[in-house]
Design a protein around this motif. Structure first.
Motif, PDB file in Angstrom:
ATOM      1  N   SER A  55       0.842  -1.160   0.060  1.00  0.00           N
ATOM      2  CA  SER A  55       0.097   0.011  -0.066  1.00  0.00           C
ATOM      3  C   SER A  55       0.864   1.096  -0.200  1.00  0.00           C
ATOM      4  O   SER A  55       0.628   2.444  -0.744  1.00  0.00           O
ATOM      5  N   LEU A  56       2.029   1.171   0.881  1.00  0.00           N
ATOM      6  CA  LEU A  56       2.963   2.275   0.883  1.00  0.00           C
ATOM      7  C   LEU A  56       4.372   1.726   0.831  1.00  0.00           C
ATOM      8  O   LEU A  56       4.500   0.625   1.069  1.00  0.00           O
ATOM      9  N   PRO A  57       5.154   2.285   0.555  1.00  0.00           N
ATOM     10  CA  PRO A  57       5.306   3.807   0.073  1.00  0.00           C
ATOM     11  C   PRO A  57       4.627   3.979  -1.365  1.00  0.00           C
ATOM     12  O   PRO A  57       4.353   3.304  -2.038  1.00  0.00           O
ATOM     13  N   VAL A  58       4.410   5.343  -1.850  1.00  0.00           N
ATOM     14  CA  VAL A  58       3.752   5.376  -3.075  1.00  0.00           C
ATOM     15  C   VAL A  58       4.332   4.746  -4.247  1.00  0.00           C
ATOM     16  O   VAL A  58       3.677   4.245  -5.129  1.00  0.00           O
ATOM     17  N   ARG A  59       5.732   4.753  -4.336  1.00  0.00           N
ATOM     18  CA  ARG A  59       6.486   4.165  -5.376  1.00  0.00           C
ATOM     19  C   ARG A  59       6.173   2.764  -5.285  1.00  0.00           C
ATOM     20  O   ARG A  59       6.265   1.738  -6.438  1.00  0.00           O
ATOM     21  N   MET A  60       5.642   1.937  -4.232  1.00  0.00           N
ATOM     22  CA  MET A  60       5.233   0.492  -4.367  1.00  0.00           C
ATOM     23  C   MET A  60       3.893   0.097  -4.333  1.00  0.00           C
ATOM     24  O   MET A  60       3.521  -0.813  -4.067  1.00  0.00           O
ATOM     25  N   ARG A  61       3.172   1.183  -4.136  1.00  0.00           N
ATOM     26  CA  ARG A  61       1.536   0.862  -4.070  1.00  0.00           C
ATOM     27  C   ARG A  61       1.010  -0.132  -5.166  1.00  0.00           C
ATOM     28  O   ARG A  61       1.448   0.082  -6.500  1.00  0.00           O
ATOM     29  N   ASP A  62       0.510  -1.047  -4.867  1.00  0.00           N
ATOM     30  CA  ASP A  62      -0.490  -2.053  -5.441  1.00  0.00           C
ATOM     31  C   ASP A  62       0.372  -2.984  -6.369  1.00  0.00           C
ATOM     32  O   ASP A  62       0.059  -3.719  -7.132  1.00  0.00           O
ATOM     33  N   LEU A  63       1.877  -2.925  -5.984  1.00  0.00           N
ATOM     34  CA  LEU A  63       2.673  -4.056  -6.547  1.00  0.00           C
ATOM     35  C   LEU A  63       2.362  -5.195  -5.634  1.00  0.00           C
ATOM     36  O   LEU A  63       2.440  -5.276  -4.449  1.00  0.00           O
ATOM     37  N   LEU A  64       2.632  -6.372  -6.118  1.00  0.00           N
ATOM     38  CA  LEU A  64       2.528  -7.669  -5.651  1.00  0.00           C
ATOM     39  C   LEU A  64       3.791  -8.078  -5.052  1.00  0.00           C
ATOM     40  O   LEU A  64       4.949  -7.942  -5.767  1.00  0.00           O
ATOM     41  N   SER A  65       3.996  -8.969  -3.817  1.00  0.00           N
ATOM     42  CA  SER A  65       5.120  -9.338  -3.375  1.00  0.00           C
ATOM     43  C   SER A  65       5.686 -10.337  -4.187  1.00  0.00           C
ATOM     44  O   SER A  65       6.910 -10.407  -4.570  1.00  0.00           O
ATOM     45  N   ASP A  66       5.070 -11.048  -5.122  1.00  0.00           N
ATOM     46  CA  ASP A  66       5.603 -11.961  -6.206  1.00  0.00           C
ATOM     47  C   ASP A  66       6.680 -11.387  -7.083  1.00  0.00           C
ATOM     48  O   ASP A  66       7.702 -11.870  -7.578  1.00  0.00           O
ATOM     49  N   ASN A  67       6.181 -10.009  -7.417  1.00  0.00           N
ATOM     50  CA  ASN A  67       7.087  -9.363  -8.549  1.00  0.00           C
ATOM     51  C   ASN A  67       7.866  -8.365  -8.027  1.00  0.00           C
ATOM     52  O   ASN A  67       8.655  -7.629  -8.780  1.00  0.00           O
ATOM     53  N   LEU A  68       8.445  -8.454  -6.672  1.00  0.00           N
ATOM     54  CA  LEU A  68       9.553  -7.806  -6.090  1.00  0.00           C
ATOM     55  C   LEU A  68      10.602  -8.555  -5.507  1.00  0.00           C
ATOM     56  O   LEU A  68      10.390  -9.858  -5.089  1.00  0.00           O
ATOM     57  N   ALA A  69      11.801  -8.019  -5.593  1.00  0.00           N
ATOM     58  CA  ALA A  69      13.014  -8.621  -4.663  1.00  0.00           C
ATOM     59  C   ALA A  69      13.184  -7.927  -3.476  1.00  0.00           C
ATOM     60  O   ALA A  69      12.598  -6.987  -3.156  1.00  0.00           O
ATOM     61  N   PRO A  70      13.826  -8.787  -2.664  1.00  0.00           N
ATOM     62  CA  PRO A  70      14.087  -8.334  -1.362  1.00  0.00           C
ATOM     63  C   PRO A  70      14.938  -7.067  -1.299  1.00  0.00           C
ATOM     64  O   PRO A  70      14.765  -6.080  -0.344  1.00  0.00           O
ATOM     65  N   ASP A  71      15.499  -6.827  -2.355  1.00  0.00           N
ATOM     66  CA  ASP A  71      16.324  -5.577  -2.488  1.00  0.00           C
ATOM     67  C   ASP A  71      15.433  -4.147  -2.991  1.00  0.00           C
ATOM     68  O   ASP A  71      15.892  -3.144  -2.732  1.00  0.00           O
ATOM     69  N   ASP A  72      14.364  -4.516  -3.284  1.00  0.00           N
ATOM     70  CA  ASP A  72      13.339  -3.593  -3.654  1.00  0.00           C
ATOM     71  C   ASP A  72      12.728  -2.976  -2.289  1.00  0.00           C
ATOM     72  O   ASP A  72      12.178  -1.805  -2.369  1.00  0.00           O
ATOM     73  N   PHE A  73      12.875  -3.475  -1.028  1.00  0.00           N
ATOM     74  CA  PHE A  73      12.284  -3.135  -0.099  1.00  0.00           C
ATOM     75  C   PHE A  73      13.373  -2.337   0.756  1.00  0.00           C
ATOM     76  O   PHE A  73      14.122  -2.701   1.473  1.00  0.00           O
ATOM     77  N   VAL A  74      13.395  -1.088   0.300  1.00  0.00           N
ATOM     78  CA  VAL A  74      14.250  -0.120   1.039  1.00  0.00           C
ATOM     79  C   VAL A  74      13.455   1.248   1.661  1.00  0.00           C
ATOM     80  O   VAL A  74      12.341   1.548   1.238  1.00  0.00           O
TER      81      VAL A  74
END
Length: 139
Positions: A64-83
């Protein structure tokens, strides 16, 4: 299977599921308000590690937040995206908009419901009365 959907969760520590069996683990996390910043990096790394060991594992969530990550699914993200970034704490105005109190709309709905119910009751009573006593009304 663990269902944590619709619980207003915003973050999960990496060790939250460490004390349970991880074989064919399914965790439902939908409809939560996850803040996908550096605090969620550990849980995402754990999910990816578990998924690599057992492809039947299903643990996903939506940011949901931050805005740059809104509505993205965790399947499509890498741990390094979580900053954590400097402006991540800024809450967008679309999330913070307050709804106007319904006030008069509720009162109007209650009054209209009462009137319609009373009319239906009167009509039902009249129909029932005529059916029962129609032979007396002829005189």
């Amino acid at each position: 299977m663990i269902d944590l959907s619709e619980n207003k969760l915003s973050t999960l520590p990496a060790t939250v599921f460490s004390n349970i069996s991880q074989e064919r683990l399914t965790v439902e996390l939908w409809e939560n308000q996850f803040v996908c910043d550096c605090k969620m990096k550990g849980i995402k790394a754990w999910i990816d590690k578990l998924d690599a060991a057992d492809p039947m594992t299903e643990i996903r969530f939506k940011c949901s937040l931050p805005v740059r990550m809104r509505d993205l699914l965790s399947d499509n993200l890498a741990p390094d995206d979580f900053v954590c970034q400097k402006n991540d704490n800024a809450v967008p105005s679309t999330i913070c908009q307050k709804c106007a109190p319904p006030g008069g709309q509720i009162a109007l709905a209650v009054v209209l419901t009462f009137i319609v119910t009373a009319l239906i009751g009167v009509l039902a009573w009249r129909c029932t009365f005529k059916r029962r006593y129609s032979d007396l009304l002829l005189y």
